[in-house]
Design a protein around this motif. Structure first.
Motif, PDB file in Angstrom:
ATOM      1  N   SER A  87     -46.991 -62.120 -48.850  1.00  0.00           N
ATOM      2  CA  SER A  87     -46.132 -60.940 -48.852  1.00  0.00           C
ATOM      3  C   SER A  87     -45.191 -61.030 -50.034  1.00  0.00           C
ATOM      4  CB  SER A  87     -45.302 -60.860 -47.565  1.00  0.00           C
ATOM      5  OG  SER A  87     -46.132 -60.750 -46.435  1.00  0.00           O
ATOM      6  N   SER A  88     -44.888 -59.885 -50.617  1.00  0.00           N
ATOM      7  CA  SER A  88     -43.798 -59.820 -51.582  1.00  0.00           C
ATOM      8  C   SER A  88     -42.670 -59.143 -50.827  1.00  0.00           C
ATOM      9  CB  SER A  88     -44.197 -59.026 -52.820  1.00  0.00           C
ATOM     10  OG  SER A  88     -44.462 -57.685 -52.507  1.00  0.00           O
ATOM     11  N   GLY A  89     -41.555 -59.826 -50.767  1.00  0.00           N
ATOM     12  CA  GLY A  89     -40.604 -59.301 -49.827  1.00  0.00           C
ATOM     13  C   GLY A  89     -39.191 -59.168 -50.287  1.00  0.00           C
ATOM     14  N   PRO A  90     -38.403 -60.124 -49.968  1.00  0.00           N
ATOM     15  CA  PRO A  90     -36.974 -59.913 -50.134  1.00  0.00           C
ATOM     16  C   PRO A  90     -36.601 -59.681 -51.596  1.00  0.00           C
ATOM     17  CG  PRO A  90     -37.443 -62.213 -49.618  1.00  0.00           C
ATOM     18  CD  PRO A  90     -38.730 -61.465 -49.516  1.00  0.00           C
ATOM     19  N   VAL A  91     -35.713 -58.747 -51.798  1.00  0.00           N
ATOM     20  CA  VAL A  91     -35.196 -58.492 -53.133  1.00  0.00           C
ATOM     21  C   VAL A  91     -33.903 -59.297 -53.260  1.00  0.00           C
ATOM     22  CG1 VAL A  91     -34.616 -56.731 -54.839  1.00  0.00           C
ATOM     23  CG2 VAL A  91     -36.263 -56.230 -53.048  1.00  0.00           C
ATOM     24  N   ASP A  92     -34.095 -60.595 -53.107  1.00  0.00           N
ATOM     25  CA  ASP A  92     -33.031 -61.587 -53.287  1.00  0.00           C
ATOM     26  C   ASP A  92     -33.722 -62.939 -53.423  1.00  0.00           C
ATOM     27  OD1 ASP A  92     -33.664 -62.598 -50.710  1.00  0.00           O
ATOM     28  OD2 ASP A  92     -32.109 -61.399 -49.765  1.00  0.00           O
ATOM     29  N   SER A  93     -32.974 -64.006 -53.476  1.00  0.00           N
ATOM     30  CA  SER A  93     -33.569 -65.326 -53.704  1.00  0.00           C
ATOM     31  C   SER A  93     -33.924 -66.069 -52.415  1.00  0.00           C
ATOM     32  CB  SER A  93     -32.622 -66.176 -54.551  1.00  0.00           C
ATOM     33  OG  SER A  93     -31.401 -66.343 -53.873  1.00  0.00           O
ATOM     34  N   SER A  94     -33.867 -65.414 -51.271  1.00  0.00           N
ATOM     35  CA  SER A  94     -34.093 -66.112 -50.003  1.00  0.00           C
ATOM     36  C   SER A  94     -35.494 -66.710 -49.875  1.00  0.00           C
ATOM     37  CB  SER A  94     -33.799 -65.191 -48.814  1.00  0.00           C
ATOM     38  OG  SER A  94     -34.660 -64.068 -48.824  1.00  0.00           O
ATOM     39  N   ALA A  95     -36.507 -66.089 -50.486  1.00  0.00           N
ATOM     40  CA  ALA A  95     -37.865 -66.627 -50.381  1.00  0.00           C
ATOM     41  C   ALA A  95     -37.977 -67.978 -51.086  1.00  0.00           C
ATOM     42  CB  ALA A  95     -38.880 -65.650 -50.958  1.00  0.00           C
ATOM     43  N   GLU A  96     -37.162 -68.206 -52.089  1.00  0.00           N
ATOM     44  CA  GLU A  96     -37.162 -69.504 -52.781  1.00  0.00           C
ATOM     45  C   GLU A  96     -36.364 -70.547 -52.012  1.00  0.00           C
ATOM     46  OE1 GLU A  96     -36.648 -70.045 -56.996  1.00  0.00           O
ATOM     47  OE2 GLU A  96     -36.785 -67.864 -57.196  1.00  0.00           O
ATOM     48  N   GLN A  97     -35.404 -70.105 -51.241  1.00  0.00           N
ATOM     49  CA  GLN A  97     -34.509 -71.029 -50.558  1.00  0.00           C
ATOM     50  C   GLN A  97     -35.102 -71.596 -49.276  1.00  0.00           C
ATOM     51  OE1 GLN A  97     -30.932 -68.739 -50.135  1.00  0.00           O
ATOM     52  NE2 GLN A  97     -30.714 -68.472 -52.341  1.00  0.00           N
ATOM     53  N   HIS A  98     -35.973 -70.851 -48.623  1.00  0.00           N
ATOM     54  CA  HIS A  98     -36.584 -71.330 -47.375  1.00  0.00           C
ATOM     55  C   HIS A  98     -37.842 -70.536 -47.073  1.00  0.00           C
ATOM     56  CE1 HIS A  98     -34.909 -67.794 -45.280  1.00  0.00           C
ATOM     57  NE2 HIS A  98     -33.821 -68.020 -45.971  1.00  0.00           N
TER      58      HIS A  98
END
Length: 167
Positions: A87-98
């Motif tokens: 999925s391409s999802g959050p428009v922030d850095s949360s996918a990299e953080q966890h």
């Protein structure tokens, strides 16, 4: 010996999903696989592929309708080959953080297909992304491109290694 053919299909043409699919395809080819990257709307038959990577954008807790329709058209054949979902999802850095758990719609598709895994990468909404909501997000300062190629490539290398392992 021929290389394994991998279909990389994406459910949205704008935003991050197509770019993520392109990066996955490029990495799989670098690893020696025959990777084909196409829009999910163009996928009518997956039987010519040894594995399928399918991605869709997350929007308001939903997964791309084009990706879901691709699954519906090919469900029987997808159940008989390795499937990986992203999925391409959050428009922030949360996918990299966890790790982000798949939304319920994606979790259902995973179960239905017996997909090996799912991963969520950062999304992208920029001034060039069409649509009223995208423009409003950019005007409000909530847009950006949060795709990081390193995790995308790492995941694609992981897929290559799994497909190369003897079963």
């Amino acid at each position: 010996m021929t290389s394994k053919r991998v279909l990389v299909a994406y459910g949205t043409k704008h935003g991050a999903t197509a770019g993520i699919a392109s990066e996955i395809g490029r990495t799989l080819r670098e690893d020696g696989l025959d990777a084909v990257v196409v829009p999910a709307d163009d996928v009518n038959d997956v039987r010519g592929y040894d594995a399928v990577v399918l991605g869709g954008a997350l929007y308001a807790g939903h997964w791309s309708g084009k990706a879901k329709r691709c699954v519906e058209r090919n469900e029987h054949y997808l159940q008989h080959r390795p499937v990986y979902l992203f999925s391409s999802g959050p428009v922030d850095s949360s996918a990299e953080q966890h790790d982000i758990a798949p939304v319920p719609a994606v979790a259902r598709e995973m179960e239905r297909l017996g997909a090996r895994e799912h991963i969520t990468f950062g999304g992208s909404v920029t001034a060039s992304t069409p649509g009223f909501i995208a423009r409003a997000m950019v005007r409000a300062g909530k847009g950006g491109d949060f795709r990081n190629p390193e995790p995308i490539r790492t995941w694609a290398h992981h897929i290559s290694a799994e497909l190369a392992a003897p079963h």
